[in-house]
Structure formats: structure tokens, C-alpha cells
Write a protein that holds these residues in place. Structure first.
Motif, short mmCIF file in Angstrom:
data_model
loop_
_atom_site.label_atom_id
_atom_site.label_comp_id
_atom_site.label_asym_id
_atom_site.label_seq_id
_atom_site.Cartn_x
_atom_site.Cartn_y
_atom_site.Cartn_z
N ALA A 130 64.14 47.09 53.09
CA ALA A 130 62.84 46.76 52.49
C ALA A 130 62.91 47.08 51.00
N CYS A 131 62.29 46.22 50.21
CA CYS A 131 62.32 46.39 48.77
C CYS A 131 61.02 45.85 48.18
N SER A 132 60.51 46.57 47.19
CA SER A 132 59.36 46.11 46.41
C SER A 132 59.69 46.29 44.94
N ILE A 133 59.30 45.34 44.15
CA ILE A 133 59.49 45.43 42.71
C ILE A 133 58.11 45.45 42.09
N TRP A 134 57.80 46.52 41.35
CA TRP A 134 56.50 46.66 40.71
C TRP A 134 56.64 46.29 39.26
N VAL A 135 55.79 45.40 38.79
CA VAL A 135 55.87 44.88 37.43
C VAL A 135 54.60 45.28 36.66
N HIS A 136 54.80 45.84 35.46
CA HIS A 136 53.70 46.26 34.59
C HIS A 136 53.91 45.67 33.20
N ASP A 137 52.84 45.62 32.44
CA ASP A 137 52.94 45.26 31.03
C ASP A 137 53.61 46.43 30.30
N ARG A 138 54.66 46.15 29.54
CA ARG A 138 55.45 47.23 28.91
C ARG A 138 54.61 48.08 27.95
N ALA A 139 53.77 47.48 27.13
CA ALA A 139 52.98 48.25 26.16
C ALA A 139 52.01 49.19 26.88
N TRP A 198 46.98 51.78 40.74
CA TRP A 198 47.73 52.11 39.53
C TRP A 198 46.77 52.29 38.37
N LYS A 199 47.15 53.08 37.39
CA LYS A 199 46.33 53.28 36.20
C LYS A 199 46.43 52.09 35.25
N VAL A 200 47.46 51.30 35.40
CA VAL A 200 47.64 50.08 34.59
C VAL A 200 47.76 48.90 35.55
N PRO A 201 47.41 47.69 35.10
CA PRO A 201 47.54 46.52 35.97
C PRO A 201 48.99 46.34 36.43
N THR A 202 49.15 46.08 37.71
CA THR A 202 50.48 46.02 38.32
C THR A 202 50.54 44.89 39.34
N TYR A 203 51.67 44.24 39.40
CA TYR A 203 51.96 43.25 40.44
C TYR A 203 53.16 43.70 41.24
N THR A 204 53.21 43.31 42.50
CA THR A 204 54.39 43.58 43.32
C THR A 204 55.06 42.26 43.67
N ILE A 205 56.36 42.31 43.68
CA ILE A 205 57.17 41.18 44.11
C ILE A 205 57.99 41.71 45.28
N THR A 206 58.00 40.96 46.37
CA THR A 206 58.73 41.39 47.56
C THR A 206 59.86 40.40 47.84
N PRO A 207 61.09 40.78 47.48
CA PRO A 207 62.22 39.89 47.77
C PRO A 207 62.58 39.94 49.26
N MET A 208 63.15 38.85 49.74
CA MET A 208 63.50 38.77 51.16
C MET A 208 64.88 39.35 51.46
#
Length: 133
Positions: A67-76, A25-35
Motif C-alpha cells: 500500500a502506498c499514498s503520496i501526499w502533495v502540498h503547495d511547497r510555499a 492537514w494544516k495546509v491544503p493537501t491531496y493524496t495520490i494512490t498508485p496501484m
């Protein structure tokens, strides 16, 4: 450790989420994987309350598996990237239109792209895009 790192790690510890940093990613990103779907809904409810975070939910629809992934980024950072991409697309579109409608003249198309960059206040994007020092 950035503010995004601290925030997402605090949320993950508090709620027991499985998180991982995402690459590419061009910006820092985390993934959350719900079950399951219920966990996905709980995660989304928490993330909606966090005004400093932007998230995308990506799901694969299949009759055989979920299957699901949630990608989280800093909003700014995410909004800054979106603005940069919008300006870049406008410059590229101006170049492309001028190139195709004016007899494939690349110098004229580059001038049209520069004019568009000046118009939208994105001369820095134009200079990066065309590698002008």
C-alpha cells in the motif's frame, strides 16, 4: 480554486492519477494512490519536476500486501508551516527547560520562552501560543 488545486488537477488529468483531497492537514493537501510500484515511480518522477509542489511518499511494508499514498502540498505553504513549527518547538523547548531547571517556576519559564521568541524573531508565534492579544 487555488493554484494547488489547478496544478494537481491538471497533472491528474494528464497522467490519469486517482487523486483526493486529504483532511486533517494544516495546509491544503491531496493524496495520490498508485496501484503498483511502477506507477508510484512514474508519479514521483513527475512530481520531482514540479518545483512548486512538495510531496511525501508513505508506504506500508507488509509481507502480505503493498500500500502506498503520496501526499502533495503547495511547497510555499509547506515551507511556511515547517518554519512556524520550528519556531514553536524552540519556544516550547525554552519553556520546558526553564521550567524543569529553575524549580518549576511557570512565570519564569514563560519569561524564558518570551525571551527565546524575541531572540528568534517569533514574538507573533509566542503570542498565538500563549493567547496574548
Amino acid at each position: 480554486m487555488t493554484a494547488l488545486d489547478r496544478k494537481i488537477n491538471q497533472l491528474a488529468a494528464r497522467h490519469g492519477w486517482q487523486i483526493a483531497p486529504a483532511e486533517g492537514w494544516k495546509v491544503p493537501t491531496y493524496t495520490i494512490t498508485p496501484m503498483d510500484r511502477q506507477e508510484r515511480d512514474r508519479i514521483i518522477a513527475v512530481l520531482k519536476r514540479c518545483k512548486t509542489l512538495h510531496f511525501d511518499v508513505r508506504q506500508v511494508f507488509s509481507p502480505y500486501a503493498w500500500a502506498c499514498s503520496i501526499w502533495v502540498h503547495d511547497r510555499a505553504e509547506w515551507e511556511a508551516l515547517q518554519e512556524y513549527d520550528r519556531k514553536e518547538r524552540a519556544i516550547v523547548n525554552a519553556f520546558s527547560e526553564a521550567y524543569h531547571f529553575n524549580g518549576h517556576d511557570s512565570d519564569g519559564a514563560k519569561a524564558a520562552a518570551r525571551e527565546k521568541a524575541v531572540e528568534i524573531g517569533a514574538l507573533d508565534v509566542f503570542n498565538k501560543f500563549y493567547r496574548i492579544a
